[in-house]
Design a protein around this motif. Structure first.
Motif, PDB file in Angstrom:
ATOM      1  N   THR B  55      66.904 -10.509 -47.095  1.00  0.00           N
ATOM      2  CA  THR B  55      68.031  -9.858 -46.330  1.00  0.00           C
ATOM      3  C   THR B  55      69.012  -9.494 -47.008  1.00  0.00           C
ATOM      4  O   THR B  55      69.785  -8.553 -47.260  1.00  0.00           O
ATOM      5  CB  THR B  55      68.161 -10.466 -44.785  1.00  0.00           C
ATOM      6  N   ASP B 176      64.780  -3.447 -42.992  1.00  0.00           N
ATOM      7  CA  ASP B 176      64.985  -4.638 -42.703  1.00  0.00           C
ATOM      8  C   ASP B 176      63.879  -5.351 -41.814  1.00  0.00           C
ATOM      9  O   ASP B 176      64.125  -5.185 -40.518  1.00  0.00           O
ATOM     10  CB  ASP B 176      66.145  -5.476 -42.548  1.00  0.00           C
ATOM     11  N   GLU B 177      62.634  -5.841 -41.970  1.00  0.00           N
ATOM     12  CA  GLU B 177      61.598  -6.359 -41.210  1.00  0.00           C
ATOM     13  C   GLU B 177      61.493  -5.342 -39.921  1.00  0.00           C
ATOM     14  O   GLU B 177      61.901  -5.812 -38.710  1.00  0.00           O
ATOM     15  CB  GLU B 177      61.817  -7.605 -40.678  1.00  0.00           C
TER      16      GLU B 177
HETATM   17 MG   LIG Z   1      66.018 -11.653 -43.158  1.00  0.00          MG
END
Ligand SMILES: [Mg+2]
Ligand SMILES: Nc1ncnc2c1ncn2[C@@H]1O[C@H](COP(=O)(O)OP(=O)(O)OP(=O)(O)O)[C@@H](O)[C@H]1O
Lengths: 591, 386
Positions: B55, B176-177
Motif C-alpha cells: 500500500t 488497492d485490494e
Molecule cells: Mg495494504
C-alpha cells in the motif's frame, strides 16, 4: 530522516526540500491557525503576566501576598474559594452518584424522566439557580424586599439566605448534572456484560462490586468531582449574588471587585492566582481520566439488564430522587417565571402583573424601569447576545475545524502540531472571569496602530472564541472522524485543493457534528456571565450582564424575566439544532 | 467493442531505489529500496504478505505519500524524488486510484461522484455529461446514476468507484485490494471485469493484493514483496517456474510448493532422518532446503525407498483433484495433489514417498543454490510463450 543523512545531502537539495515543504498548503494553514491561537490565547495570558510586572504595578504582588490587606484580599477569599470547590465537589458527587445509581441500577417509577431532568441544570445559566434561591429565601438582612418565604411571614435565618451555604447549594444544584452524566455512563457500562462476565467466574457479589464495578466507575466519580471542584472554585455569579451582601468573598468576586473599581493590577494578580489554582485541579482531572477525554459529553446508554431490588425502600428512594430533580429544574423555572409576574417583589399577595415584561415607564414601579420587552436596552442586549453567540459559534467552529483538521489529518511538522494541540487546550484550564481579565490586560489598551478594543463587540467575540476553542476543537475532531481518510484522499486524487476539499467534501459530511458543536458553543456564550462580566459595558450590553446588574440593584422581577429569556434562547437553540441535524444530511435519511 | 474511443495510452513506469521511511519509531523502512520497470499498458501486481509495503508503494505512486528516497518516473517525467526536489501533486500525475474501501462521496449521487472530478479538472459541462454517460455504460450501471452510494450494493459501489477513477482517462490506474470486500463469486466476476477495463482503457495498471491467485490471473508483471523489498520481479510464469528464493516458492502456486529441511552428507540427502536420494551436484554439506511441487510426493502404504513418515491432516478438493495435507516430523506441512481422495482420517500415520530429486534447492537464507534441476527446466519449456 536522520540528521546524518540530512548533513550529507547537498545544501541546494535541502533548500529545495524545505521550499516544497513550506509551500504545502497544510503547512501554511497550520502556521496560520497557530498564529491565530497565539494571538487569542497566549497573548492575553502573557499580557496579564506582563502587566503585573510593569513598573508601578509590581507593588500589587506585595499588596496581594504579604501586606496587611492580604488576609482580606487573598487568603480568606482563597480559603472560601477552596471551601466552595470542596463543598460543590462532595455534594455534586453524592447527589449525581445517587441519581446515576437510581437511574441505571433500579427500577423505580419514572427513571427515564429523572434521567432527562438531571441533565437540565447544567444546560441552564448558573445564575438561574442563584436567582431562584434569592427569590425564595431572601430575608431583610440587607434591606430591600424579602423573598417568597419572607413575604409569607416566615423568618428565614441569615445562614440560609446568605453566605457559604446557599452558594454551595446553588453551585451543587448546577454542577451535580455533570457528575450524574459521567457516573451514569460508567455505571451503564458496568451494568451489562461486564458484571455478568464477572459473575460467571463464580465471584461473590461483593467481590464483583469491589473488583469490577468500583474500578470502572471510580474514574468517572473522580473526574466528576474534580470538574465540580474546579467550577466551584472559580464560579463568579453565585458568590456574587448570595455571598457579597454578607461580605462572603471568593477569589472571583475579589478580582471582579478589584478590576471594576479600578484597582486593576491587584485584580490581575488575583486572576493569576485563580488561574493557577483552577489549572492545577483541571490538570489533575485530566490525569485521572487518562487523557483529554474528560470533558467529552457522555450520554448515558442503557444496558439496563439488571436491577437492585429495593423492597420497602423503593418509595422513599424514588421520592428523594424525584424531589432532587424537581427542586433543581421545575421549581426554579416556576419560581423565576412567577416572581417576574409579582407586582411587589416576590409578594404574591400584591397581585400579578405583566408590567415587568411589557409595561412602559412608571415611576411607581422599579424606579421607572420599563418592562423588558418594551426596553430598547434589553432588545439591544438580546440582539447583542444572540449575535455574539452566533459569531462565536461560527468563529470557534471555523477555527476549531481548521485546528482539528491540521492536528488529525495533516502530516505537518510535529512541533507545530504539538504546539497547536497544547494551546487549543489551555483555555479549558482558565476560569472565565480570569480570561476576561486577561483580555482586558492585552486588548484593553491600544497596541501600536490598533485601537483599544475595550467596550467593543469585537473583544467579546474574540474572548468568546478563545474561551470556547477547546470545545470547538473537540467536537470538530469527533465530527472529522466521521469522514474517512480514503474519502478525502479520493478527492485529493481528483485534484481538489485543500480549501475545495474542506468545503465540498469534509464540511458537508461532518455537518451534523459541526452543527452540534456550534450549538454547544452558542448556548455556552448565551448563558455565560463570568467571561463577559468584565468585558461588556453599558454601551455594549449583553443579557447575562444585565441580569446581574438588575439583580444587584434589586430589580428582582426584571432580573428573573431576563433569565427566563436566556433560558428560552438556549433551549430553543438546542431543540432547533436537533431538527436541523436531520435536515443537514438528506442522503443519510434514505439509507 | 464499442468503447474503442476510450483507449488512451499508458506510460511506462520506472521505480529506482524507491524508499519510504515513516520515521525512527518504526525501526525499519516501510519500503526499503525497490527498483523495477514496466512497459506502457502493463498490468503490474504488487504481491506480498501483510505489512510488506504494498500500500505504501501504491500511495507513493498516487502522490498521497512522498518518498524519502529514490525516484518515480512516469515515462520520461520524474513525478517524485526522495530528496524532495520533485513531488508532482496527484492531480498532475495523470493517475487514478480505486480505494479498497471505494471511498465514494456519500453525499453525492453516483452521477455526482463520477462527474465531480471532471468538474474539478475544469471539463466543460457538455464534455462531462458525455463522459459520465460513457463510463456508466462501460460499467453497465446507467440505471444507478441518480442514487446515493448508501443506496446501492457493495458490488455496485465497486463499479461506481471504477467508473469514477477511469472517467478522467488517467494514464496510470492504481488499485488497492479492490476485490477484498466482495464475496467469492463476485470476486471472480469482477476480476474479469477489471481485466476488460484494463484492456479498454490501455492505462498502465498497478494492482495491490496479497492473493496470489489474483496476481497469477491478472498480471503481466508481478513484484513479489517482503519486508519492504522486492523478493522477485517477473512474469507470473517466471515466478512460478523459477522461484529464486524459498519465500517465492512458498508464496506462489495453488497449492504452493513444499519446502523441506534436509541434511546433505556424503552426496546423500536425508529428511527427518530418512534417506531421500542422491544430493544434486553442487550442494554444500550441511543443512539445505529442498523444494518439491505438490505433484511430486506420493502417499504410499508401506515404507519404501525415499519415504518419510507423516501424520494425515486434511484434504481439500481443487480443480477436480485433491490436495492432501500431511505433517512430517518437526511440524512441516507437505501438500500432495492426487486424483482421488484418501480414506485416511486426521491423525492417521501415513508414509510419503518423495520423488527421486528435488526440483530446486535453497540455502538456509532461502537463496536458490544455482543448480536448477532438470525438471524445473522442463517445466519452463512446457509453457507457451506469453
Ligand atoms: Mg495494504
Ligand atoms: N502512516 C504510517 N506511519 C507509520 N508507519 C506506517 C504508516 N503506514 C504504513 N506504515 C507501516 O509500513 C509498513 C508497510 O505498510 P503497508 O500498509 O504498505 O503494508 P501492506 O503491504 O499494504 O499490508 P496489508 O496487506 O496489510 O495492507 C507496515 O509496517 C506499516 O505498519
Amino acid at each position: 530522516m536522520t540528521a546524518t543523512s540530512a548533513q550529507r545531502r547537498p545544501l541546494a537539495q535541502g533548500l529545495a526540500r524545505a521550499g516544497t515543504l513550506a509551500r504545502r498548503p497544510v503547512v501554511l494553514l497550520a502556521a496560520g491557525t497557530l498564529l491565530v491561537l497565539v494571538i487569542l490565547v497566549v497573548a492575553p495570558l502573557l499580557g496579564l503576566v506582563s502587566t503585573t510586572l510593569m513598573a508601578g504595578n509590581r507593588d500589587a504582588w506585595g499588596d496581594v501576598f504579604t501586606s496587611r490587606m492580604s488576609a482580606n484580599l487573598l487568603w480568606r477569599p482563597l480559603g472560601n474559594s477552596l471551601l466552595m470547590g470542596a463543598a460543590t465537589a462532595v455534594l455534586s458527587t453524592l447527589i449525581g452518584g445517587f441519581l446515576a445509581w437510581v437511574v441505571v441500577m433500579t427500577r423505580i417509577p419514572g427513571r427515564g424522566f429523572i434521567a432527562v431532568l438531571a441533565t437540565i441544570p447544567f444546560a441552564l445559566p448558573s445564575f438561574a439557580l442563584a436567582l431562584a434561591w434569592d427569590s425564595i429565601f431572601r430575608n431583610d438582612l440587607i434591606g430591600g424586599s424579602a423573598g417568597i418565604l419572607g413575604n409569607l411571614g416566615l423568618m428565614v435565618p441569615d445562614w440560609i439566605a446568605w453566605g457559604p451555604v446557599p452558594v454551595a447549594l446553588t453551585l451543587t444544584a448546577h454542577y451535580f448534572s455533570l457528575s450524574f452524566m459521567l457516573i451514569a455512563a460508567a455505571l451503564a457500562a458496568v451494568n451489562g456484560d461486564l458484571m455478568e462476565a464477572a459473575e460467571m467466574t463464580g465471584a461473590s457479589r461483593v467481590a464483583v462490586a469491589r473488583d469490577i464495578a468500583l474500578p470502572v466507575v471510580a474514574p468517572a466519580v473522580m473526574s466528576g468531582a474534580l470538574l465540580a471542584f474546579a467550577e466551584g472554585v472559580s464560579n463568579f455569579v453565585s458568590p456574587a449574588l448570595l455571598g457579597l451582601p454578607v461580605r462572603f468573598h471568593t477569589l472571583s468576586t475579589r478580582l471582579y471587585g478589584a478590576i471594576s473599581t479600578g484597582d486593576v493590577s491587584r485584580g490581575y494578580v488575583l486572576s493569576l492566582v485563580l488561574i493557577v489554582v483552577a489549572a492545577m485541579v483541571m490538570l489533575t482531572a485530566t490525569r485521572v481520566t487518562g487523557g483529554r477525554r474528560s470533558f467529552e459529553t457522555i450520554t448515558g446508554k442503557g444496558g439496563r439488564r439488571r436491577s437492585v431490588p429495593l423492597g420497602p425502600w423503593a418509595w422513599p428512594i424514588a421520592g428523594l430522587a424525584w424531589a432532587v430533580v424537581v427542586a433543581t429544574t421545575i421549581v426554579p423555572a416556576v419560581v423565576l417565571v412567577a416572581s417576574s409576574l409579582t407586582r411587589r417583589t416576590n409578594d404574591f399577595a400584591s397581585g400579578l402583573t405583566l408590567h415587568y415584561w411589557i409595561g412602559g415607564s412608571d415611576p411607581a414601579m422599579a424606579q421607572g424601569q420599563r418592562g423588558i420587552l418594551a426596553n430598547p436596552q434589553i432588545l439591544q442586549a438580546t440582539w447583542n447576545t444572540v449575535l455574539l453567540g452566533v459569531c462565536v459559534a461560527l468563529g470557534a467552529g471555523f477555527l476549531g475545524l481548521l485546528i482539528s483538521y491540521v492536528i488529525t489529518r495533516s502530516r505537518g511538522p510535529k512541533p507545530l502540531l504539538g504546539a497547536m494541540s497544547l494551546i487549543s487546550y489551555v483555555p479549558f484550564l482558565i476560569p472565565g472571569i480570569a480570561f476576561g481579565a486577561a483580555f482586558i490586560a492585552q486588548f484593553g489598551a491600544p497596541i501600536g496602530p490598533l485601537p483599544s478594543l475595550y467596550g467593543t463587540f469585537a473583544i467579546l467575540v474574540l474572548a468568546g472564541i478563545a474561551a470556547t476553542i477547546p470545545f470547538a476543537v473537540r467536537s470538530s475532531t469527533a465530527a472529522l472522524s466521521q469522514v474517512s481518510r480514503d474519502v478525502e484522499e479520493s478527492a485529493v486524487m481528483a485534484g481538489a485543493g485543500l480549501m475545495l476539499r474542506l468545503r465540498s467534501i469534509i464540511a458537508p459530511l461532518a455537518a451534523r457534528g459541526l452543527l452540534t458543536g456550534g450549538v454547544l458553543v452558542f448556548v455556552q456564550m448565551v448563558r455565560d456571565l463570568s467571561l463577559v462580566v468584565l468585558l461588556a459595558t453599558p454601551a455594549m450590553p449583553v443579557l447575562a450582564v444585565l441580569t446581574y446588574q438588575y439583580s444587584s440593584e434589586n430589580f428582582t422581577q426584571l432580573a428573573n424575566a431576563v433569565t427566563v429569556i436566556i433560558a428560552v434562547i438556549s433551549v430553543s437553540a438546542t431543540l432547533l439544532s436537533r431538527r436541523a441535524e436531520g435536515a443537514a444530511q438528506p442522503w443519510n435519511e434514505k439509507a | 467493442m464499442t468503447h474503442t474511443t476510450d483507449r488512451g495510452t499508458g506510460v511506462p513506469i520506472t521505480l529506482t531505489d524507491l524508499r519510504k521511511d515513516f520515521g525512527a519509531s518504526t525501526g525499519t523502512a516501510a519500503v526499503d529500496g525497490i527498483s523495477l520497470q514496466v512497459p506502457p499498458g502493463a498490468f503490474l501486481v504488487l504481491l506480498g504478505p501483510s505489512g510488506c509495503g504494498k500500500t505504501t508503494t501504491l500511495r507513493m505512486l498516487a502522490g498521497l505519500e512522498n518518498p524519502t528516497g529514490g525516484e518515480i518516473r512516469f515515462g520520461e517525467r520524474a513525478v517524485a524524488r526522495g530528496d524532495g526536489t520533485v513531488n508532482v501533486e496527484s492531480a498532475g500525475r495523470g493517475v487514478g486510484m480505486v480505494f479498497q474501501s471505494y471511498a465514494l462521496w456519500p453525499h453525492k449521487t453516483v452521477q455526482g461522484n463520477i462527474e465531480w472530478p471532471l468538474t474539478v479538472a475544469k471539463w466543460s459541462r457538455q464534455e462531462r455529461r458525455r463522459r459520465v454517460r460513457e463510463v456508466l455504460g462501460l460499467l453497465g450501471i446507467e440505471e444507478l446514476a441518480g442514487r446515493y452510494p448508501g443506496e446501492i450494493s457493495g458490488g455496485q459501489q465497486q463499479r461506481v468507484a471504477i467508473a469514477r477513477t477511469i472517467a478522467s482517462q488517467p494514464e496510470v490506474l492504481l488499485f488497492d485490494e479492490p476485490l477484498s470486500n466482495l464475496d467469492a463469486k463476485l470476486r471472480v466476476d469482477t476480476r474479469a471485469e477489471l481485466m476488460r477495463i484494463h484492456r479498454a482503457t490501455g492505462a498502465t495498471s498497478v494492482y495491490v493484493t496479497h492473493d496470489q491467485v489474483e496476481a497469477m490471473t491478472m498480471a503481466t508483471h508481478v513484484a513479489l514483496m517482503k519486508d519492504g523489498r522486492i523478493e522477485q520481479f517477473g512474469t507470473p510464469v517466471e515466478l512460478l517456474a523459477a522461484p529464486r528464493t524459498a519465500f517465492t516458492a512458498t508464496f506462489i502456486g495453488a497449492p504452493p510448493a513444499n519446502i523441506l529441511e534436509a541434511q546433505v552428507a556424503g552426496a546423500r540427502l536425508t529428511v527427518a532422518g530418512r534417506d531421500v536420494g542422491k544430493a544434486p551436484a553442487g550442494l554444500p554439506a550441511g543443512t539445505v532446503h529442498l523444494m518439491y511441487r505438490s505433484s511430486g510426493p506420493r502417499l504410499v502404504a508401506e515404507p519404501v525407498e525415499r519415504c518419510v513418515p507423516a501424520i494425515f491432516v486434511d484434504q481439500v478438493p481443487m480443480a477436480e483433484r485433491w490436495v492432501i495435507g500431511v505433517e512430517i516430523a518437526g511440524g512441516t506441512r507437505v501438500s500432495i495433489t492426487q486424483d482421488v481422495p484418501t480414506r485416511h482420517v486426521p491423525g492417521d500415520s501415513v508414509q510419503v514417498q518423495l520423488p527421486p530429486a528435488p526440483e530446486t534447492c535453497f540455502d538456509l537464507d532461502g537463496e536458490r543454490i544455482p543448480a536448477p534441476s532438470q525438471s524445473a527446466r522442463e517445466f519452463e519449456q512446457q509453457q507457451e510463450p506469453v
